[in-house]
Motif scaffolding. Structure first.
Motif, PDB file in Angstrom:
ATOM      1  N   UNK A 107       0.844  -1.185   0.000  1.00 54.97           N
ATOM      2  CA  UNK A 107       0.000   0.000   0.000  1.00 54.97           C
ATOM      3  C   UNK A 107       0.884   1.242   0.000  1.00 54.97           C
ATOM      4  N   UNK A 108       0.561   2.208  -0.871  1.00 54.94           N
ATOM      5  CA  UNK A 108       1.382   3.426  -0.933  1.00 54.94           C
ATOM      6  C   UNK A 108       1.323   4.189   0.391  1.00 54.94           C
ATOM      7  N   UNK A 109       0.273   3.949   1.193  1.00 51.15           N
ATOM      8  CA  UNK A 109       0.162   4.634   2.479  1.00 51.15           C
ATOM      9  C   UNK A 109       0.791   3.844   3.611  1.00 51.15           C
ATOM     10  N   UNK A 110       1.391   2.724   3.260  1.00 53.21           N
ATOM     11  CA  UNK A 110       2.159   1.999   4.262  1.00 53.21           C
ATOM     12  C   UNK A 110       1.463   0.865   4.991  1.00 53.21           C
ATOM     13  N   UNK A 111       0.148   0.709   4.778  1.00 54.64           N
ATOM     14  CA  UNK A 111      -0.523  -0.396   5.474  1.00 54.64           C
ATOM     15  C   UNK A 111      -0.570  -1.621   4.563  1.00 54.64           C
ATOM     16  N   UNK A 112       0.506  -2.360   4.553  1.00 57.09           N
ATOM     17  CA  UNK A 112       0.600  -3.512   3.653  1.00 57.09           C
ATOM     18  C   UNK A 112      -0.320  -4.654   4.092  1.00 57.09           C
ATOM     19  N   UNK A 113      -0.727  -5.441   3.115  1.00 57.91           N
ATOM     20  CA  UNK A 113      -1.603  -6.579   3.408  1.00 57.91           C
ATOM     21  C   UNK A 113      -0.904  -7.873   3.024  1.00 57.91           C
ATOM     22  N   UNK A 114      -0.641  -8.671   4.016  1.00 54.72           N
ATOM     23  CA  UNK A 114       0.030  -9.953   3.787  1.00 54.72           C
ATOM     24  C   UNK A 114      -0.990 -10.965   3.272  1.00 54.72           C
ATOM     25  N   UNK A 115      -0.521 -11.902   2.470  1.00 56.54           N
ATOM     26  CA  UNK A 115      -1.469 -12.898   1.974  1.00 56.54           C
ATOM     27  C   UNK A 115      -1.517 -14.102   2.897  1.00 56.54           C
ATOM     28  N   UNK A 116      -2.712 -14.450   3.337  1.00 54.64           N
ATOM     29  CA  UNK A 116      -2.825 -15.702   4.078  1.00 54.64           C
ATOM     30  C   UNK A 116      -2.890 -16.805   3.033  1.00 54.64           C
ATOM     31  N   UNK A 117      -1.832 -17.477   2.785  1.00 52.96           N
ATOM     32  CA  UNK A 117      -1.827 -18.451   1.695  1.00 52.96           C
ATOM     33  C   UNK A 117      -2.586 -19.702   2.120  1.00 52.96           C
ATOM     34  N   UNK A 118      -3.887 -19.618   1.935  1.00 53.65           N
ATOM     35  CA  UNK A 118      -4.736 -20.731   2.367  1.00 53.65           C
ATOM     36  C   UNK A 118      -4.288 -22.039   1.727  1.00 53.65           C
ATOM     37  N   UNK A 119      -3.985 -21.937   0.445  1.00 51.92           N
ATOM     38  CA  UNK A 119      -3.586 -23.156  -0.255  1.00 51.92           C
ATOM     39  C   UNK A 119      -2.299 -23.717   0.313  1.00 51.92           C
ATOM     40  N   UNK A 120      -1.390 -22.804   0.681  1.00 49.21           N
ATOM     41  CA  UNK A 120      -0.111 -23.250   1.212  1.00 49.21           C
ATOM     42  C   UNK A 120      -0.318 -23.980   2.532  1.00 49.21           C
ATOM     43  N   UNK A 121      -1.202 -23.413   3.365  1.00 50.77           N
ATOM     44  CA  UNK A 121      -1.508 -24.048   4.644  1.00 50.77           C
ATOM     45  C   UNK A 121      -2.125 -25.423   4.432  1.00 50.77           C
ATOM     46  N   UNK A 122      -2.966 -25.487   3.426  1.00 50.39           N
ATOM     47  CA  UNK A 122      -3.659 -26.747   3.168  1.00 50.39           C
ATOM     48  C   UNK A 122      -2.812 -27.673   2.298  1.00 50.39           C
ATOM     49  N   UNK A 123      -1.598 -27.217   1.988  1.00 46.66           N
ATOM     50  CA  UNK A 123      -0.794 -27.930   1.011  1.00 46.66           C
ATOM     51  C   UNK A 123      -0.457 -29.355   1.447  1.00 46.66           C
ATOM     52  N   UNK A 124      -0.077 -29.478   2.700  1.00 52.07           N
ATOM     53  CA  UNK A 124       0.252 -30.793   3.232  1.00 52.07           C
ATOM     54  C   UNK A 124      -0.913 -31.744   3.045  1.00 52.07           C
ATOM     55  N   UNK A 125      -2.068 -31.241   3.442  1.00 52.89           N
ATOM     56  CA  UNK A 125      -3.267 -32.067   3.363  1.00 52.89           C
ATOM     57  C   UNK A 125      -3.602 -32.400   1.912  1.00 52.89           C
ATOM     58  N   UNK A 126      -3.411 -31.385   1.044  1.00 57.26           N
ATOM     59  CA  UNK A 126      -3.679 -31.604  -0.376  1.00 57.26           C
ATOM     60  C   UNK A 126      -2.768 -32.698  -0.924  1.00 57.26           C
ATOM     61  N   UNK A 127      -1.511 -32.624  -0.483  1.00 56.88           N
ATOM     62  CA  UNK A 127      -0.535 -33.596  -0.966  1.00 56.88           C
ATOM     63  C   UNK A 127      -0.957 -34.994  -0.535  1.00 56.88           C
ATOM     64  N   UNK A 128      -1.343 -35.095   0.724  1.00 48.16           N
ATOM     65  CA  UNK A 128      -1.758 -36.389   1.267  1.00 48.16           C
ATOM     66  C   UNK A 128      -2.950 -36.926   0.470  1.00 48.16           C
ATOM     67  N   UNK A 129      -3.931 -36.049   0.270  1.00 49.55           N
ATOM     68  CA  UNK A 129      -5.143 -36.508  -0.419  1.00 49.55           C
ATOM     69  C   UNK A 129      -4.870 -36.868  -1.877  1.00 49.55           C
ATOM     70  N   UNK A 130      -3.962 -36.109  -2.531  1.00 48.60           N
ATOM     71  CA  UNK A 130      -3.708 -36.483  -3.928  1.00 48.60           C
ATOM     72  C   UNK A 130      -2.901 -37.768  -4.023  1.00 48.60           C
TER      73      UNK A 130
END
Ligand SMILES: [Zn+2]
Length: 372
Positions: free
Chosen positions: A188-211
């Motif tokens: 953000x040009x005003x300095x309030x940056x927004x981090x991405x909650x990488x939902x897929x990344x969090x679920x990645x382990x589980x996704x790997x297991x299921x695939x």
């Protein structure tokens, strides 16, 4: 406009709707084949109304097609027409013409005013009645009703009404520029940056297991199908979480700012740069949602041309640092000596470019600000 999404209760009867979707797929593919043949023969785009007339005749003889209501057929013709128009207009930019679709992968059909009836928490479509979980009261007059099948096999209905959303934004007089990124979702040009909650990344382990589970099963077996559904359900959950986060973020940003400036997305370029993670970030979906919320709250989303050198310009003295490489996260301006964070500098440039491209009379400023 308001959109409502309800889940249909799982029931054997839902097969009726799935078959209707399959029939819609067959109509869709037939229309597409006609379009292609017509183009080959006459070198022209097949007119939507000609197509509809032709289909009406065919449907009289085909009982499988008759289960798809005439309005849903009209919607299919509209859909194809729209994607061809988009293709003719933008094919030089890489837009592809519509292509054939396996009936398994075809997702939905849409009705307008007729062909269904809502009774309490039940809906009648064609000659069958289905229960759905009515979690909200439907306001306004219904414009369209879409029946959708998701990969896990669950069914949803989407209802779009003409209800006007009551939320009207508060004028803040603030303008912000945003830069999309891999690590920080929005700088953000005003300095309030927004981090991405990488939902897929969090679920990645589980996704790997299921695939892995899926690939260890015999293709087409019952266990394979169970594993496939589990995997599809997890994907759906992630998508829902992400959309939910996008809505909340859009409301937050539209409450904070009157004008939000973004660079036009060059998704192909980003994909090349960052690989498959881009799908996880879903910038395009976010911008769509943001635009919806902005329209609701009377805010403005400005997009800056993708050839604007947002990263390379020094936000302090406007000197262009042509030697800037992609891996340079920080750099120092050779002209004025200012040290820059790459994304932050880009966000400031995007904000400035956005401000200069605005017609000032379209910006609503609060009273205090216009006096000052
Ligand atoms: Zn400089």
């Amino acid at each position: 406009m308001k959109t409502y999404k309800f889940k249909l209760y799982n029931h054997k009867r839902n097969r009726y709707l799935k078959r209707t979707i399959n029939a819609a797929a067959s109509i869709y593919n037939h229309c597409l084949a006609l379009h292609k043949r017509y183009y080959r023969m006459f070198g022209k785009h097949l007119n939507k109304f000609q197509l509809m007339k032709h289909l009406a005749k065919l449907r009289n003889k085909n009982s499988y097609w008759q289960r798809v209501g005439s309005q849903a057929v009209q919607d299919i013709c509209d859909r194809i027409d729209r994607s061809y128009k988009l293709f003719f207009k933008h094919h030089s930019k890489g837009v592809k013409p519509p292509s054939f679709c396996q009936s398994k992968k075809y997702k939905s059909f849409t009705l307008k005013q007729a062909g269904y009836q809502l009774i309490g928490n039940k809906i009648r479509i064609g000659k069958q009645t289905f229960g759905y979980s009515k979690s909200r009261v439907i306001e306004g007059k219904i414009k369209t009703l879409t029946v959708k099948r998701v990969p896990s096999g669950d069914m949803y209905i989407f209802i779009v009404t003409d209800a006007v959303s009551e939320s009207i934004g508060v004028v803040t007089g603030k303008i912000a520029g945003f830069d999309f990124g891999l690590k920080t979702f929005l700088t953000n040009s005003n300095g309030k940056d927004i981090e991405s909650p990488l939902f897929l990344l969090q679920a990645k382990k589980q996704l790997k297991k299921l695939s892995q589970q899926l690939s260890s099963k015999k293709l087409g077996s019952n266990n394979w199908n169970k594993a496939r559904i589990n995997l599809a359900k997890l994907h759906e959950r992630v998508t829902n979480l992400r959309r939910d986060w996008f809505w909340k973020l859009s409301h937050k940003l539209c409450d904070e700012y009157d004008v939000l400036c973004f660079e036009t997305l060059n998704l192909r370029g980003m994909q090349k740069l960052w690989g498959r993670k881009i799908g996880d970030l879903a910038f395009g979906t976010f911008l769509e949602i943001l635009q919806t919320v902005a329209a609701m709250k009377g805010k403005q989303v400005v997009s800056i041309g993708q050839w604007f050198a947002s990263s390379k310009l020094c936000s302090n003295c406007s000197h262009k640092h042509s030697g800037l490489q992609l891996r340079d996260r920080e750099w120092t301006c050779l002209n004025c000596g200012t040290h820059h964070d790459r994304d932050k500098n880009a966000a400031i440039n995007i904000q400035r470019e956005g401000v200069s491209s605005l017609r000032l009379d379209t910006v609503r400023l609060p009273k205090e600000a216009s006096v000052a």
